[in-house]
Design a protein around this motif. Structure first.
Motif, PDB file in Angstrom:
ATOM      1  N   VAL A  84      -1.438   9.671  -7.221  1.00 46.92           N
ATOM      2  CA  VAL A  84      -2.665   9.479  -8.009  1.00 46.92           C
ATOM      3  C   VAL A  84      -2.384   9.051  -9.447  1.00 46.92           C
ATOM      4  O   VAL A  84      -3.316   8.825 -10.221  1.00 46.92           O
ATOM      5  N   ASP A  85      -1.100   8.905  -9.784  1.00 46.47           N
ATOM      6  CA  ASP A  85      -0.776   8.335 -11.102  1.00 46.47           C
ATOM      7  C   ASP A  85      -1.298   6.900 -11.186  1.00 46.47           C
ATOM      8  O   ASP A  85      -1.566   6.395 -12.276  1.00 46.47           O
ATOM      9  N   HIS A  86      -1.394   6.246 -10.036  1.00 47.00           N
ATOM     10  CA  HIS A  86      -1.941   4.888  -9.979  1.00 47.00           C
ATOM     11  C   HIS A  86      -3.435   4.975  -9.665  1.00 47.00           C
ATOM     12  O   HIS A  86      -3.822   5.633  -8.682  1.00 47.00           O
ATOM     13  N   PRO A  87      -4.286   4.320 -10.443  1.00 46.20           N
ATOM     14  CA  PRO A  87      -5.725   4.354 -10.139  1.00 46.20           C
ATOM     15  C   PRO A  87      -5.986   3.750  -8.757  1.00 46.20           C
ATOM     16  O   PRO A  87      -5.525   2.647  -8.458  1.00 46.20           O
ATOM     17  N   ALA A  88      -6.732   4.469  -7.925  1.00 43.95           N
ATOM     18  CA  ALA A  88      -6.926   4.051  -6.535  1.00 43.95           C
ATOM     19  C   ALA A  88      -7.632   2.701  -6.436  1.00 43.95           C
ATOM     20  O   ALA A  88      -7.290   1.875  -5.580  1.00 43.95           O
ATOM     21  N   LYS A  89      -8.611   2.475  -7.307  1.00 44.56           N
ATOM     22  CA  LYS A  89      -9.344   1.201  -7.217  1.00 44.56           C
ATOM     23  C   LYS A  89      -8.427   0.025  -7.544  1.00 44.56           C
ATOM     24  O   LYS A  89      -8.491  -1.028  -6.910  1.00 44.56           O
ATOM     25  N   THR A  90      -7.595   0.210  -8.545  1.00 45.80           N
ATOM     26  CA  THR A  90      -6.666  -0.865  -8.917  1.00 45.80           C
ATOM     27  C   THR A  90      -5.660  -1.095  -7.798  1.00 45.80           C
ATOM     28  O   THR A  90      -5.335  -2.242  -7.460  1.00 45.80           O
ATOM     29  N   ALA A 118       9.883   9.176  -6.020  1.00 42.33           N
ATOM     30  CA  ALA A 118       8.955   9.657  -7.050  1.00 42.33           C
ATOM     31  C   ALA A 118       9.474   9.238  -8.415  1.00 42.33           C
ATOM     32  O   ALA A 118      10.644   9.442  -8.724  1.00 42.33           O
ATOM     33  N   GLY A 119       8.610   8.644  -9.206  1.00 41.92           N
ATOM     34  CA  GLY A 119       8.983   8.236 -10.547  1.00 41.92           C
ATOM     35  C   GLY A 119       8.062   8.874 -11.568  1.00 41.92           C
ATOM     36  O   GLY A 119       7.039   9.457 -11.202  1.00 41.92           O
ATOM     37  N   PRO A 120       8.390   8.752 -12.839  1.00 44.47           N
ATOM     38  CA  PRO A 120       7.552   9.367 -13.870  1.00 44.47           C
ATOM     39  C   PRO A 120       6.157   8.762 -13.963  1.00 44.47           C
ATOM     40  O   PRO A 120       5.241   9.391 -14.474  1.00 44.47           O
ATOM     41  N   ASP A 121       5.997   7.549 -13.451  1.00 39.28           N
ATOM     42  CA  ASP A 121       4.696   6.877 -13.538  1.00 39.28           C
ATOM     43  C   ASP A 121       4.090   6.620 -12.173  1.00 39.28           C
ATOM     44  O   ASP A 121       3.221   5.766 -12.018  1.00 39.28           O
ATOM     45  N   GLY A 122       4.548   7.357 -11.155  1.00 35.76           N
ATOM     46  CA  GLY A 122       3.924   7.241  -9.847  1.00 35.76           C
ATOM     47  C   GLY A 122       4.706   6.397  -8.856  1.00 35.76           C
ATOM     48  O   GLY A 122       5.681   5.736  -9.210  1.00 35.76           O
ATOM     49  N   SER A 123       4.257   6.447  -7.604  1.00 36.08           N
ATOM     50  CA  SER A 123       4.939   5.749  -6.510  1.00 36.08           C
ATOM     51  C   SER A 123       3.923   5.014  -5.655  1.00 36.08           C
ATOM     52  O   SER A 123       2.775   5.454  -5.523  1.00 36.08           O
ATOM     53  N   VAL A 124       4.380   3.933  -5.064  1.00 34.58           N
ATOM     54  CA  VAL A 124       3.562   3.157  -4.125  1.00 34.58           C
ATOM     55  C   VAL A 124       4.392   2.909  -2.870  1.00 34.58           C
ATOM     56  O   VAL A 124       5.589   2.635  -2.959  1.00 34.58           O
ATOM     57  N   GLY A 125       3.763   3.027  -1.710  1.00 35.72           N
ATOM     58  CA  GLY A 125       4.458   2.739  -0.461  1.00 35.72           C
ATOM     59  C   GLY A 125       3.541   2.001   0.489  1.00 35.72           C
ATOM     60  O   GLY A 125       2.322   2.209   0.476  1.00 35.72           O
ATOM     61  N   VAL A 126       4.124   1.134   1.310  1.00 35.88           N
ATOM     62  CA  VAL A 126       3.326   0.418   2.305  1.00 35.88           C
ATOM     63  C   VAL A 126       4.155   0.181   3.560  1.00 35.88           C
ATOM     64  O   VAL A 126       5.351  -0.076   3.474  1.00 35.88           O
ATOM     65  N   MET A 127       3.513   0.317   4.702  1.00 35.81           N
ATOM     66  CA  MET A 127       4.105  -0.098   5.976  1.00 35.81           C
ATOM     67  C   MET A 127       3.236  -1.213   6.532  1.00 35.81           C
ATOM     68  O   MET A 127       2.040  -1.013   6.752  1.00 35.81           O
ATOM     69  N   LEU A 128       3.836  -2.362   6.738  1.00 36.84           N
ATOM     70  CA  LEU A 128       3.108  -3.467   7.375  1.00 36.84           C
ATOM     71  C   LEU A 128       3.393  -3.427   8.866  1.00 36.84           C
ATOM     72  O   LEU A 128       4.555  -3.292   9.282  1.00 36.84           O
ATOM     73  N   LEU A 129       2.342  -3.555   9.660  1.00 38.29           N
ATOM     74  CA  LEU A 129       2.464  -3.489  11.122  1.00 38.29           C
ATOM     75  C   LEU A 129       1.959  -4.789  11.728  1.00 38.29           C
ATOM     76  O   LEU A 129       0.814  -5.190  11.491  1.00 38.29           O
ATOM     77  N   ALA A 130       2.809  -5.431  12.496  1.00 37.99           N
ATOM     78  CA  ALA A 130       2.417  -6.640  13.218  1.00 37.99           C
ATOM     79  C   ALA A 130       2.436  -6.321  14.705  1.00 37.99           C
ATOM     80  O   ALA A 130       3.388  -5.723  15.207  1.00 37.99           O
ATOM     81  N   ALA A 131       1.365  -6.701  15.404  1.00 40.25           N
ATOM     82  CA  ALA A 131       1.286  -6.433  16.845  1.00 40.25           C
ATOM     83  C   ALA A 131       1.828  -7.628  17.611  1.00 40.25           C
ATOM     84  O   ALA A 131       1.451  -8.770  17.342  1.00 40.25           O
ATOM     85  N   ASP A 132       2.720  -7.352  18.544  1.00 37.28           N
ATOM     86  CA  ASP A 132       3.243  -8.412  19.385  1.00 37.28           C
ATOM     87  C   ASP A 132       2.409  -8.509  20.657  1.00 37.28           C
ATOM     88  O   ASP A 132       1.449  -7.752  20.837  1.00 37.28           O
ATOM     89  N   GLU A 133       2.805  -9.378  21.538  1.00 37.59           N
ATOM     90  CA  GLU A 133       2.012  -9.643  22.744  1.00 37.59           C
ATOM     91  C   GLU A 133       1.732  -8.355  23.537  1.00 37.59           C
ATOM     92  O   GLU A 133       2.651  -7.595  23.837  1.00 37.59           O
ATOM     93  N   GLY A 134       0.481  -8.126  23.842  1.00 34.76           N
ATOM     94  CA  GLY A 134       0.115  -6.971  24.662  1.00 34.76           C
ATOM     95  C   GLY A 134      -0.199  -5.718  23.869  1.00 34.76           C
ATOM     96  O   GLY A 134      -0.760  -4.768  24.405  1.00 34.76           O
TER      97      GLY A 134
END
Lengths: 401, 88
Positions: A45-51, A83-99
């Motif tokens: 929450v160190d990073h504003p959610a809307k931004t 974790a850093g002094p000014d917050g953290s961001v993480g993302v997992m990108l998921l691509a669906a293959d055939e089926g």
């Protein structure tokens, strides 16, 4: 051919937009040019959610569904606690293959949370028309009504295992957000359904055992425990926990740290034996002598005093991985994506041990598997023979392969 | 559970020793990691990262922070951190 392809990106950049950009760039690099269908995102929450959300939307375009929630303390992964002094961001990108098919659904949590869970699940069902039940559902919701949300989801998908964690902040101050399709919301739920030709499932572990003391709830209202065996709940909890919370029993106050290894538990019967639904006492209120909880209890049920150790909270990491592999029937090298949910109270209690434990155990057990971890204010998972449950001080792991 | 609003750094008009929490945060980040600060915020419920060198914290806030330190630090580390916090 894999069912899905996943890739992770994280950033400690103090500038929110740049952090999101950095994390997305890193994640994209691991997708081998495939187009992601879903982005599972988290930030502190160190990073504003809307931004954060606007930056994710801008970076992903309109064709990628966004799902996620804020995490307490930091983002978890193979590298430990990010974790850093000014917050953290993480993302997992998921691509669906055939089926394989991935769909998201979300909504605000209304006055009747059961309806909200059911409505979101119906939305998911409509989007996945013709594909049957999801192999598993990843859920993120605001803390407060998770039990009812699960009941609502089960009305639409009675057999789908649900794994997830409740949105969190650092100070338990209501600053959390759930990242929904409509943007970040303070009181909402969001789901990812995994459908089609893939395997998905997981495990839920709470490394505690009953200490021998137990009592009957004689007054409770949702997540406020008022009395046990006719006595003020604070007094009973004080006896069960020992001298560590004497001050709070007298004056009131936060007992998160002291009860992280001494939670309450409700004994339930699963197909693999007893399962204790663990409950984390958060706050003692004086002069009432009530105890605020992170999960529901009801008048008439029996609560057990539970006990665990810091080491047990770390050793639960390999255990939840082993259990999830066994449940899904996946071999280590067949897992394509993993979402780890680790109770924030546990993480706060074990501290630096968590960092070491994640590096050691995840590296050995899920080497090379894209894994994104959240520190949450409540965990959800499927217990064989019992169904989907919400509890605290737990680890929940979803594997997809 | 009943949720509360975030507790920002409480201030006292005319306090003669501002910036003590800010100093503590700097000390803990130097001695440990940013993760320790996040854990401290969770355990005391005070947004210590929002405290600046000019913030004057009231005694209640300081006591809450002090009470949370033993839950995240060893006794020796706690004693050193309290010394940093209480120094005028």
């Amino acid at each position: 051919m894999s069912a899905i392809t996943a890739s992770i990106g994280t950033s400690l950049n103090p500038d929110t937009r740049e952090a999101v950009h950095d994390a997305l760039e890193r994640a994209r690099a691991g997708l081998a040019g495939k187009a992601p269908a879903v982005a599972v995102v988290t930030t502190t929450v160190d990073h504003p959610a809307k931004t954060s959300f606007a930056a994710f939307r801008e970076g992903l375009g309109s064709n990628v569904a966004i799902h996620g929630a804020t995490t307490s303390l930091g983002v978890l992964g193979h590298g430990g606690v990010i974790a850093g002094p000014d917050g953290s961001v993480g993302v997992m990108l998921l691509a669906a293959d055939e089926g394989a098919h991935l769909f998201t659904a979300s909504g605000a949590i209304g006055a009747n949370a059961r309806d909200s869970g059911r409505d979101a699940a119906r939305q998911l069902s409509v989007r996945a028309k013709g594909l049957g039940d999801p192999r598993a559902i990843l859920l993120h919701a605001s803390p407060g009504k998770e039990e009812e949300l699960l009941v609502g989801i089960a009305e639409v998908f009675p057999h789908a295992p649900v794994f997830g964690g409740s949105a969190a902040d650092h100070a338990i101050a209501g600053e959390w957000s759930v990242f929904t399709e409509e943007g970040p919301q303070g009181n909402a739920l969001s789901m990812v359904g995994f459908f089609g030709d893939l395997r998905a499932g997981g495990a839920l572990v709470a490394p505690f055992e009953p200490s021998g003391s137990e009592g009957r709830v004689t007054a409770a209202d949702d997540r406020v425990l008022a009395s046990v065996d006719g006595r003020p709940a604070a007094d009973v909890l004080g006896e069960w926990v020992g001298g560590a919370i004497d001050f709070q029993v007298r004056e009131g106050g936060n007992v998160l740290a002291q009860t992280a290894l001494r939670p309450l538990g409700k004994r339930r019967r699963g197909s693999d034996g007893d399962h204790f639904v663990t409950i984390h006492p958060a706050q003692i209120k004086r002069p009432a002598g009530t105890v605020d909880l992170f999960a529901r209890t009801e008048t008439g049920e029996t609560l057990c005093a539970m006990r665990g150790t810091r080491e047990g909270l770390i050793e639960a990491i390999p255990r939840v991985v082993a259990d999830a592999l066994a449940t899904t029937g996946l071999k280590k090298d067949e897992v394509r994506a993993a979402i780890l949910i680790y109770c924030a109270g546990c993480a706060g209690s074990v501290g630096a041990l968590l960092d070491e434990g994640l590096k050691r155990h995840l590296g050995a057990q899920l080497p090379g598997t894209p894994l994104l971890g959240f520190c949450t204010f409540g965990e959800q998972g499927h217990v064989p023979g019992l169904g989907n449950v919400h509890q605290d001080l737990s680890l929940s792991l979803l594997l997809v392969g | 559970m009943v949720l509360k609003r975030p507790d920002g750094p409480a201030t006292v008009e005319g306090s003669d020793a501002p910036g003590r929490v800010h100093r503590l945060v700097g000390y803990l980040e130097e001695q440990h990691t940013p993760f320790v600060i996040s854990r401290l915020i969770m355990m005391c419920g005070v947004q210590v990262r929002k405290c600046t060198p000019l913030t004057s914290e009231d005694e209640t806030t300081l006591r809450r922070i002090e009470a949370a330190l033993p839950t995240i630090l060893t006794p020796e580390q706690t004693a050193a951190a309290i010394e940093v916090l209480r120094r005028r």
